[in-house]
Scaffold this active site. Structure first.
Site, mmCIF file in Angstrom:
data_model
loop_
_atom_site.group_PDB
_atom_site.id
_atom_site.type_symbol
_atom_site.label_atom_id
_atom_site.label_comp_id
_atom_site.label_asym_id
_atom_site.label_seq_id
_atom_site.Cartn_x
_atom_site.Cartn_y
_atom_site.Cartn_z
ATOM 1 N N ASP A 226 -8.560 -1.454 1.697
ATOM 2 C CA ASP A 226 -7.928 -0.211 2.158
ATOM 3 C C ASP A 226 -8.637 0.315 3.400
ATOM 4 O OD1 ASP A 226 -9.992 -0.025 0.340
ATOM 5 O OD2 ASP A 226 -9.323 1.845 -0.564
ATOM 6 N N ASP A 254 -0.595 -9.148 9.643
ATOM 7 C CA ASP A 254 0.556 -8.502 10.278
ATOM 8 C C ASP A 254 0.148 -7.204 10.986
ATOM 9 O OD1 ASP A 254 2.310 -10.471 9.618
ATOM 10 O OD2 ASP A 254 3.755 -9.163 8.612
#
Ligand code: NAD
Length: 362
Positions: A226, A254
Site C-alpha cells: 500500500d 501498471d
C-alpha cells in the site's frame, strides 16, 4: 568473432506485423555495427494462428521458440476472435507461451523520456527523470495457488477462494533475477510485500533478505504494497529496481507504466531460468489502427533493446538502440499517439527510417 543468434519472431495480430518489421530492420542495422548475426524464424501465435491452424499456440511455434536464443513477440488479439471460448482465444496463446517456456520473471521498465514528460498525468517535476524497473513474479502467487474456485459453505452460501502461496525456491529465483538486474542498473532494490499481514509475505521478506546477502553491492529495502503504491505516485524517482509477487506486481507495474503516460513507448521482457526470454511491447494489437501505417513502433524497438541487454548480454548494442530512440524524439519526430504541438508526425515506416538514420550516427 561474429556472435550468431537464432531469434523467433511472433508478429501476431493487428499492428504486430508492422511494428515487428521496424524492429527487425533496427536489429539488422545493429548487427552490422556490433558483429552480430541474426537467424530469424517466424512463428504463428494468437488470431493469426487460430485462422491458420485452429489453435492460438500451435506446437510448432512453441518448438521454434524453445530452439531459439530469444523470442520477439509483437501483440495478439482482436475483435475477430473475441467470440471464441477462453481456451481457444488469442490470449490463451500468450499464457501457453509463458508457461511453455517457464517464464517466471516479468520485467517492466517505466522510463520517462524527458521529451515526453508532458504526456504524463503527473507534474513534470515529479516524473521527469523517472527510471524504474518492476520485476514481477509471473507464475506463482494468488493467480495460481490452490485451492481456488467457488465453493458452497455448510450453510449453502457461495464462497470464492484463491490462495496466495509461494515456496521458498520460487521466491529465491525471482529475488536472484531482480538482484542481478539491480546490479546492471543503479544497485538499489526495493522488495514489496504485505509482511505486516500475510504469512506468505513474511516468508517472501525472509528469503529476499537471505538471497541478498550474496549481493553485498546491492542496497536492499522493503515496502508494504500500500505504501509502495502511494510512493510510486508521490515520489517515483526514489525507486530504481522493484521486486514483487504476481498480484502486487500486476498492479504496481501498471501504476509505474502510467507515470510515463504513453502506452506506445513501453517494452517488457519475460525471463525463465535459462534461455529463451520473450520480449514484447506492453500494449495490445491496436486493431483500430492496424494496417494503416499509424502504429508507434518504439515499444517494439525498445523491446528489441531489452532482448539485447537482458536476453543476449549485448548491452552496448542495446544502449545504441535506446539512444537512437532518444535522438529521434529529440529531433521532434512523433507518431500519432504521442504527437504534440510543434512536432512532426510520422507513420510507422517513416519512424523506422528515422531510427535507422539515428542508429547509423551513433
Ligand atoms: P491496445 O493496447 O491494443 O490499444 C489501446 C489503445 O492504444 C488503442 O487506441 C490503440 O490504437 C492505442 N495503441 C496501442 N498500441 C499502440 C501503438 N504501438 N501505437 C499507437 N497506438 C497504440 O489495447 P486494447 O484496445 O484494449 O486491446 C486490443 C486487442 O489487443 C485486444 O484483443 C486485447 O486482448 C489485445 N491485447 C493484447 C496484448 C498482448 O498481446 N500482450 C496486451 C493487451 C491487449
Amino acid at each position: 568473432m561474429t556472435q550468431k543468434y537464432r531469434i523467433t519472431l511472433l508478429p501476431g495480430d493487428g499492428i504486430g506485423p508492422e511494428i515487428i518489421s521496424v524492429a527487425v530492420d533496427i536489429l539488422q542495422a545493429a548487427a552490422s555495427k556490433f558483429d552480430l548475426e541474426w537467424e530469424f524464424q517466424e512463428g504463428l501465435i494468437g488470431g493469426a494462428a487460430i485462422d491458420e491452424t485452429g489453435k492460438p499456440l500451435p506446437s510448432e511455434t512453441l518448438d521454434l521458440c524453445r530452439h531459439s536464443d530469444a523470442v520477439m513477440l509483437a501483440a495478439i488479439g482482436g475483435p475477430a476472435w473475441d467470440g471464441l471460448p477462453g481456451h481457444r482465444r488469442p490470449e490463451a496463446g500468450l499464457l501457453g507461451l509463458r508457461s511453455g517456456l517457464e517464464l517466471f520473471a516479468n520485467l517492466r521498465p517505466a522510463t520517462l523520456l524527458p521529451q515526453l514528460a508532458n504526456a504524463s498525468p503527473l507534474k513534470r517535476e515529479i516524473v521527469s527523470g523517472v527510471d524504474i524497473m518492476v520485476v514481477r513474479e509471473l507464475t506463482g502467487g494468488v493467480y495460481f495457488g490452490e485451492p481456488k474456485g467457488i465453493f458452497q459453505t455448510e450453510t449453502g452460501e457461495k464462497r470464492g477462494v484463491n490462495t496466495m502461496a509461494y515456496t521458498a525456491s520460487e521466491i529465491d529465483r525471482i529475488a536472484k533475477v531482480a538482484l542481478e538486474i539491480a546490479q546492471k542498473r543503479q544497485g538499489r532494490l526495493c522488495s514489496v510485500d504485505k509482511a505486516n499481514v500475510l504469512s506468505v509475505s513474511q516468508l517472501w521478506r525472509d528469503r529476499v533478505e537471505k538471497i541478498a546477502q550474496d549481493y553485498p553491492d546491492i542496497t536492499l529495502s522493503h515496502l508494504y504494497v500500500d505504501n509502495a503504491a502511494m510512493q510510486l505516485v508521490r515520489a517515483p524517482k526514489q525507486f530504481d529496481t522493484i521486486v514483487t509477487g504476481n498480484l502486487f506486481g500486476d498492479i504496481l507495474s501498471d501504476i509505474a507504466a502510467m507515470l510515463t503516460g504513453s502506452i506506445g513507448m513501453l517494452p517488457s521482457a519475460s525471463l525463465g531460468e535459462s534461455k529463451p526470454g520473450v520480449f514484447e511491447p506492453v500494449h495490445g494489437s491496436a486493431p483500430d489502427i492496424a494496417g494503416q501505417d499509424q502504429a508507434n513502433p518504439l515499444a517494439q524497438v525498445l523491446s528489441a533493446a531489452m532482448m539485447l541487454r537482458y536476453g543476449l548480454d549485448q548491452p552496448q548494442a542495446a544502449s545504441q538502440i535506446e539512444q537512437a530512440v532518444t535522438q529521434v524524439l529529440d529531433a521532434g519526430y512523433r507518431t500519432g499517439d504521442i504527437m504534440s504541438e510543434g512536432m512532426q508526425q510520422l507513420g510507422c515506416k517513416a519512424m523506422g527510417e528515422k531510427l535507422l538514420e539515428a542508429l547509423a550516427q551513433q
